[in-house]
Design an enzyme around this catalytic site. Sequence first.
Site, PDB file in Angstrom:
ATOM      1  N   ASP A  75      14.618  -6.069   1.124  1.00 17.44           N
ATOM      2  CA  ASP A  75      14.635  -6.523  -0.298  1.00 17.44           C
ATOM      3  C   ASP A  75      15.835  -6.382  -1.274  1.00 17.44           C
ATOM      4  O   ASP A  75      15.996  -6.423  -2.264  1.00 17.44           O
ATOM      5  CB  ASP A  75      13.459  -6.009  -1.180  1.00 17.44           C
ATOM      6  CG  ASP A  75      12.199  -6.539  -0.807  1.00 17.44           C
ATOM      7  OD1 ASP A  75      12.153  -7.841  -0.667  1.00 17.44           O
ATOM      8  OD2 ASP A  75      11.369  -5.833  -1.027  1.00 17.44           O
ATOM      9  N   ASP A 115       8.226 -12.406   1.805  1.00 25.96           N
ATOM     10  CA  ASP A 115       8.972 -12.096   0.530  1.00 25.96           C
ATOM     11  C   ASP A 115      10.579 -12.344   0.879  1.00 25.96           C
ATOM     12  O   ASP A 115      11.385 -12.587   0.097  1.00 25.96           O
ATOM     13  CB  ASP A 115       8.871 -10.755   0.453  1.00 25.96           C
ATOM     14  CG  ASP A 115       7.429 -10.132   0.522  1.00 25.96           C
ATOM     15  OD1 ASP A 115       6.677 -10.803   1.339  1.00 25.96           O
ATOM     16  OD2 ASP A 115       6.900  -9.271  -0.079  1.00 25.96           O
TER      17      ASP A 115
END
Length: 377
Positions: free
Chosen positions: A99, A160
């Site tokens: 991320d 994601d």
Amino acid sequence: MENIIEQNRQWIDETWEKIDKKLSRVAVKSRNKIPYTTINGVHDNKIDDAPAWWTNGFWGGMMWLMYIATKNEEYRITAETSEKLMDKALKMYKELHHDVGFMWNILSGVSYRYTGNEDSKTRFLYAASVLASRFNIKGKFIRAWNDWEGNEHEGWTIIDSMMNIPLLYRASYEIGDDRFKYIALEHANMTIRDHIRPDGSVVHIVSHDPQTGDAIETIAGQGYAVGSSWSRGQAWAIYGFVLSYIHTGIQEYLDTAKQVAHYFIACVCDDYLPKVDFRAPDEPVLYDSTAGACAACGLIEIAKCVPEHEKKIYINAAMKLLKAMEKEFCNWSEDEDAILMMGTERYTGGIHMPIIYGDYFFVEAIYKLKGNEFLSW
Ligand code: GLY
């Protein structure tokens, strides 16, 4: 598209004014924090106990959007303060994860691209290198997460990551070498193959053989169950694939963003308030406003990319999502630091709460509707 935006001009302007009124105050009040949620209406602070937490770029990223749109120096000061606080995380290689695009593309990447700050450039290229270092060259995917106790998952990928790979496209432009972009393309192609179902719904987690890249099984992740449809995952796919199209011009990425968008629109079209999972039982009723806000950003970008006669499908859906959520979920009170209530982290044990990325994407969507063209991803 312009017609629909014009018809909603008053609502867009009024909503933007409410955002600026709240955030110009909170930007100063929360300047030395990295907020995730609010407790009794007051921003918490992640920088001391969880500096590498995946959401820590959203606060500074939102401050950059507000600065770009308003030129209010208070926003710039808070954005720059946030970026410096985040240096603590940049040094924690072993704690970092897939991320880092969420963390540094919209923070240091925007700072560099908008102001030319060389320190920000170094931070964003370093983050891109961290992300690239997670690429499995045999499996041709970017690995999700690090192992945690009792669970090794070298072959896991998650939807994601589609929101993180724009960092790699940006890094390739910057260094004039496509090596980062090639990683992003391989990962996006794997995602189409293994995460996107034919009906436009999305698998959150896929476990692959790390030696071959073959998909072994799908895993429920933050949605209701295996085979269900976690709404934030759908939103990551909508916005992530249209961003991959914007950065590469590859039609299949736009087509995939549209495919997932059609499914998302069909799932929310009764009241435009997104549930956490589109294939969960009717009870309990759990919403996820963050999914709606991120999906709205993706829908607005799709509308910009498709021919004139298709634009209204996407811009209408974005407007309906944003208006429904503004009416039902936004809190404009001075007693509350966050804007968008009713986010939910995950289906199991999920509780409604404001989450910083809900505010970020809600603000980004209205920023886009106000005509701001600078793209932070
Ligand atoms: N990236 C983790 C989540 O969407 O909650």
